[in-house]
Design a protein around this motif. Structure first.
Motif, mmCIF file in Angstrom:
data_model
loop_
_atom_site.group_PDB
_atom_site.id
_atom_site.type_symbol
_atom_site.label_atom_id
_atom_site.label_comp_id
_atom_site.label_asym_id
_atom_site.label_seq_id
_atom_site.Cartn_x
_atom_site.Cartn_y
_atom_site.Cartn_z
ATOM 1 N N SER A 1 0.842 -1.196 0.000
ATOM 2 C CA SER A 1 0.000 0.000 0.000
ATOM 3 C C SER A 1 0.882 1.252 0.000
ATOM 4 C CB SER A 1 -0.926 -0.013 1.211
ATOM 5 O OG SER A 1 -0.153 -0.090 2.394
ATOM 6 N N HIS B 1 1.936 6.255 -2.463
ATOM 7 C CA HIS B 1 2.977 7.279 -2.628
ATOM 8 C C HIS B 1 3.423 7.478 -4.074
ATOM 9 C CE1 HIS B 1 3.884 8.634 1.498
ATOM 10 N NE2 HIS B 1 3.283 7.492 1.822
ATOM 11 N N LEU C 1 -2.592 11.771 -3.441
ATOM 12 C CA LEU C 1 -1.838 12.500 -2.416
ATOM 13 C C LEU C 1 -2.298 13.959 -2.365
ATOM 14 C CD1 LEU C 1 1.781 11.134 -3.018
ATOM 15 C CD2 LEU C 1 0.353 10.694 -1.022
ATOM 16 N N LEU D 1 -3.704 15.287 1.195
ATOM 17 C CA LEU D 1 -2.726 15.932 2.078
ATOM 18 C C LEU D 1 -2.983 17.426 2.171
ATOM 19 C CD1 LEU D 1 0.573 14.135 1.036
ATOM 20 C CD2 LEU D 1 -0.743 13.818 3.115
ATOM 21 N N GLN E 1 2.105 17.151 -1.362
ATOM 22 C CA GLN E 1 2.201 15.913 -2.156
ATOM 23 C C GLN E 1 3.575 15.743 -2.783
ATOM 24 O OE1 GLN E 1 0.116 18.380 -2.717
ATOM 25 N NE2 GLN E 1 0.138 19.030 -4.868
ATOM 26 N N VAL F 1 6.163 13.901 -0.547
ATOM 27 C CA VAL F 1 6.117 12.454 -0.274
ATOM 28 C C VAL F 1 5.849 11.624 -1.522
ATOM 29 C CG1 VAL F 1 5.444 12.759 2.137
ATOM 30 C CG2 VAL F 1 3.676 12.598 0.379
ATOM 31 N N LEU F 2 5.847 12.269 -2.688
ATOM 32 C CA LEU F 2 5.553 11.541 -3.921
ATOM 33 C C LEU F 2 6.780 10.737 -4.373
ATOM 34 C CD1 LEU F 2 3.499 11.073 -6.261
ATOM 35 C CD2 LEU F 2 4.611 12.993 -7.435
ATOM 36 N N VAL F 3 6.601 9.436 -4.465
ATOM 37 C CA VAL F 3 7.692 8.545 -4.895
ATOM 38 C C VAL F 3 7.603 8.387 -6.411
ATOM 39 C CG1 VAL F 3 8.603 6.195 -4.729
ATOM 40 C CG2 VAL F 3 7.688 7.337 -2.695
ATOM 41 N N CYS G 1 9.710 -1.247 1.423
ATOM 42 C CA CYS G 1 9.593 0.007 2.201
ATOM 43 C C CYS G 1 9.772 -0.255 3.697
ATOM 44 C CB CYS G 1 8.244 0.668 1.967
ATOM 45 S SG CYS G 1 7.818 0.861 0.232
ATOM 46 N N ASN H 1 3.022 -0.561 8.255
ATOM 47 C CA ASN H 1 2.247 -1.755 7.951
ATOM 48 C C ASN H 1 1.818 -1.738 6.485
ATOM 49 O OD1 ASN H 1 0.451 -3.886 7.875
ATOM 50 N ND2 ASN H 1 -1.198 -2.746 8.907
ATOM 51 N N PRO H 2 2.605 -2.359 5.598
ATOM 52 C CA PRO H 2 2.306 -2.303 4.159
ATOM 53 C C PRO H 2 0.977 -2.952 3.786
ATOM 54 C CG PRO H 2 4.506 -3.183 4.556
ATOM 55 C CD PRO H 2 3.820 -3.126 5.874
ATOM 56 N N GLU H 3 0.448 -3.774 4.671
ATOM 57 C CA GLU H 3 -0.839 -4.411 4.355
ATOM 58 C C GLU H 3 -2.011 -3.498 4.691
ATOM 59 O OE1 GLU H 3 1.560 -6.512 6.054
ATOM 60 O OE2 GLU H 3 2.075 -7.070 3.991
ATOM 61 N N GLY H 4 -1.754 -2.427 5.414
ATOM 62 C CA GLY H 4 -2.838 -1.528 5.820
ATOM 63 C C GLY H 4 -3.534 -0.931 4.615
ATOM 64 N N ARG H 5 -4.837 -0.821 4.695
ATOM 65 C CA ARG H 5 -5.604 -0.299 3.561
ATOM 66 C C ARG H 5 -6.045 1.149 3.784
ATOM 67 N NH1 ARG H 5 -3.568 -2.312 -0.319
ATOM 68 N NH2 ARG H 5 -3.250 -4.525 -0.066
ATOM 69 N N LYS I 1 -4.700 5.062 5.555
ATOM 70 C CA LYS I 1 -3.457 5.752 5.917
ATOM 71 C C LYS I 1 -3.074 5.434 7.367
ATOM 72 C CE LYS I 1 -1.449 10.353 6.337
ATOM 73 N NZ LYS I 1 -1.716 11.795 6.347
ATOM 74 N N ALA J 1 -1.782 1.889 7.575
ATOM 75 C CA ALA J 1 -0.485 1.720 6.908
ATOM 76 C C ALA J 1 0.639 2.419 7.665
ATOM 77 C CB ALA J 1 -0.570 2.261 5.484
ATOM 78 N N HIS J 2 0.301 3.530 8.339
ATOM 79 C CA HIS J 2 1.341 4.315 9.017
ATOM 80 C C HIS J 2 1.577 3.879 10.462
ATOM 81 C CE1 HIS J 2 1.566 8.062 6.182
ATOM 82 N NE2 HIS J 2 1.638 6.931 5.532
#
Lengths: 57, 640
Positions: A27, A32, A38, A42, B7, B10-12, B26, B33-37, B39, B42-43
């Motif tokens: 996710s 990201h 975003l 944000l 944005q 934090v934009l990858v 990551c 928590n990458p499985e979080g659906r 924010k 996940a954070h």
């Protein structure tokens, strides 16, 4: 019959491949790399700068 | 450095995912928590700045040696600053002082991420390049994000001409300050960053100077620090106080900053790379009462450390005013730190740095001539504070405060009207002629409505210089007969003890009879047609990062500069706080750059405002043919 089945399974296989690729990404990556999402979610962080601050620092 | 949107921070980028670091999960560095659906899910447990809080595992897993030494590096520990603080402190009260250090002074420390992937936390963070890691830090976004107000501004030409390493060789910070230095562990008790054995020195590149063709090198080596001859004036800060406001937000207040150039005595010629007698000294904002908010009389040993500190301004030039002629330095008392330069509380602290009259090198009897003709300088175009104070009530004087309206309303010199040349005298951005000057008839109306006639003696002032210089140039173009610039501006006025008012003067509209000086304006076609004219020189007064094409004005279509233009940032002409530089030093400087009065000088910048400020200075210096490039680079870049 064989041809019919092939046509039926091809999109299913493709879908499976695509979705497995998407769900293999965390996710973190999904969110990201999505600029639109975003931007929508944000807010500009309020600056924690004192009004009493002055000078170049 | 343009601010980043939330944005952008934090934009990858997709490109990051194809890099070595992009292949690492990551979670490995950031937890969460990458499985979080959502924010929040996940954070959970997220480590946003792994290198700050957990460098050993986040970065050290792959870069163990670097991560280990960086943990003790100056960028992480600020150890030399702490040592200086300890030396000044009443050590019994160190606990309180250290709390201040942590709350305020340590805000700008950084670690791996702040140099290789993001802007440092002090500069409000955010990815520099979509989370891609770069081995070389980005000078503007990373190094200067913290080292900006002094080093960055001096290097890029926000003050002075900028640094020759940037101007001529397009060098950035990491070209000199490489990994070996940045990653080096600082030894315990280190008192100065110069003491770090890995720290770069001029002589690492400029070797064997005593055997070179420059006689002055052989003469001065071992006597003066390189910067004494090769630096320009630089910022000195005074009296920093820290505290917390009623909302609990920490703040600092610098009493003042002064652009100056001072040579002091070197108190420790045995220090690394300091085998000389004279060195440049910069005033640091130390103050015995700096921490009074937290602890009273915490600096009982204030006298132990000089407040005029060894300096290496990053504004190096091969040729400078002090090296132009021997007696610009020799016998020039004002260039050397004098006891009278010290504040009452710092006299003892600087005893070993002050240069006594006998220690000032004597004048040289026989020197080369500079051959500068300052006879054409229009000295009446610059007036001093004392002159204005004595003449402010003269019937023909009209005073214009050129700052933005809000600043004017907060306090201005009595009798001054307000004209903002940025918004009132140019076509707006959304017009057909963005940023071009409005028609002279319309300019005349703006001036007339403020009670200004072409025959008045018009005095312009601001806080920085460039706005006032720009308005002065527009007044001259429109046909004003006598325009003067207030040297020192508003700061000079208040520092001289004169008061300000919020009262708006009663204005009687006047008739400003316009006599447009069309030849003072250069449009794009004129500039283009003269690019190859050997009797014309285009002078670009933007900062070096813009003129070398690293950054651009947000409204310009592209970065770059006009072909063949001379890079001469506006800070070359104006000092801080609206002080024009001395005409003699400017005439010499311009001569060394081939910008001589026998040529047509076209001044250019981003939108025309900075060029206007430069136009005024060239007229002040007596250049007969000067032209302002209207709307400048934003217009040029849309055509050529």
């Amino acid at each position: 019959m064989f041809i019919k089945r092939k046509i039926y399974w091809l999109p299913v296989l493709l879908c499976l491949l695509i979705t497995s690729k998407v769900f293999s990404e965390s996710s973190c990556i999904l969110c990201h790399t999505d600029e639109k999402m975003l931007t929508k979610n944000l807010a500009e962080a309020k600056e924690q700068k004192s009004a009493m601050q002055s000078g170049a620092g | 450095m343009a601010p980043l949107t939330p944005q952008e921070k934090v934009l990858v980028s997709k490109e990051f995912l194809d890099t070595d670091h992009g292949e690492i999960e990551c979670k490995t560095c950031h937890n969460g928590n990458p499985e979080g659906r959502t924010k929040t899910e996940a954070h959970q447990g997220l480590e946003a700045q792994p290198s700050i809080n957990n460098a050993a595992s986040a970065c050290g897993e792959c870069h163990p040696e670097i991560a280990e030494s960086v943990a003790d590096s100056l960028h992480v520990t600020l150890a030399s600053f702490t040592e200086q603080l300890k030396a000044r402190a009443d050590i019994e009260k160190w606990e309180h002082i250290d709390r201040v250090r942590q709350n305020h002074c340590s805000a700008c420390h950084t670690n791996c991420g702040g140099c290789h992937v993001s802007r440092p936390a002090y500069a409000k963070k955010g990815f520099v390049d979509g989370h891609i890691f770069h081995a070389r830090p980005h000078s503007l976004n990373q190094c200067m994000a913290c080292h900006g107000s002094r080093v960055g501004n001096e290097f890029a030409g926000l003050k002075g001409q900028g640094d020759i390493h940037a101007q001529k060789y397009y060098m950035g910070c990491a070209d000199c300050h490489m990994g070996d230095e940045m990653h080096a562990a600082a030894p315990a008790g280190i008192k100065s960053r110069y003491d770090l054995k890995e720290a770069v020195q001029c002589t690492d590149c400029h070797k064997d100077l005593e055997y070179g063709s420059v006689l002055d090198h052989a003469v001065h080596l071992g006597k003066v620090q390189c910067q004494v001859c090769h630096s320009q004036s630089y910022t000195n800060c005074y009296s920093c106080h820290v505290g917390k406001d009623d909302k609990g937000i920490p703040y600092f207040q610098n009493k003042k900053d002064v652009e100056a150039f001072k040579i002091g005595l070197n108190p420790d010629p045995s220090a690394r790379g300091a085998a000389y007698k004279y060195m440049l000294v910069r005033h640091v904002p130390a103050d015995p009462r700096a921490y009074d908010y937290y602890v009273k009389e915490g600096m009982t040993n204030f006298d132990k450390v000089a407040t005029w500190k060894r300096a290496s301004p990053h504004n190096i030039r091969r040729r400078t005013w002090q090296s132009a002629e021997c007696n610009n330095c020799h016998g020039n008392r004002s260039l050397f730190l004098d006891r009278s330069d010290l504040l009452a509380y710092e006299i003892k602290a600087n005893e070993r740095v002050v240069v006594t009259d006998r220690q000032v090198p004597g004048r040289i009897a026989k020197t080369r001539s500079l051959s500068i003709n300052s006879g054409n300088v229009r000295r009446d175009m610059v007036v001093e504070i004392d002159w204005l104070h004595a003449n402010i009530n003269s019937k023909n004087i009209r005073l214009i405060d050129v700052r933005p309206k809000a600043a004017y309303e907060a306090g201005h010199i009595k009798g001054a009207v307000n004209i903002d040349p940025i918004t009132q005298l140019r076509w707006p951005w959304d017009s057909a002629k963005p940023q071009e000057l409005i028609h002279p008839e319309d300019l005349a109306k703006v001036f007339g409505n403020q009670g200004i006639a072409q025959g008045n003696h018009i005095i312009v002032y601001d806080s920085e210089g460039w706005r006032a210089g720009f308005l002065a140039s527009v007044l001259i173009y429109t046909g004003a007969e006598k325009v003067s610039f207030l040297a020192g501006g508003l700061n000079g006025w208040t520092e001289a003890g004169h008061s300000l008012t919020k009262a708006t003067p009663k204005v009687h509209p006047a008739s400003f009879e316009t006599k447009p000086q069309w030849r003072f304006i250069a449009d794009n076609a004129f500039v283009y047609n003269n690019l190859d004219n050997p009797l014309t020189v285009v002078v670009d007064v933007r900062t070096l990062d813009q003129s070398i094409g690293v950054t651009k004005h947000p409204k310009a279509l592209r970065a770059g500069r006009i072909p063949g233009s001379a890079k001469l940032p506006l800070g070359s002409l104006y000092m801080d706080h609206a002080r024009p530089r001395s005409p003699e030093s400017l005439l010499w400087l311009l001569k060394t750059r081939g910008i001589t009065p026998d040529k047509t000088v076209i001044v250019t910048c981003n939108t025309g405002a900075g060029a206007g400020a430069a136009f005024f200075m060239f007229k002040y210096l007596g250049y007969p043919d000067v032209r302002l490039h209207d709307a400048a680079w934003v217009s040029w870049s849309s055509i050529y």
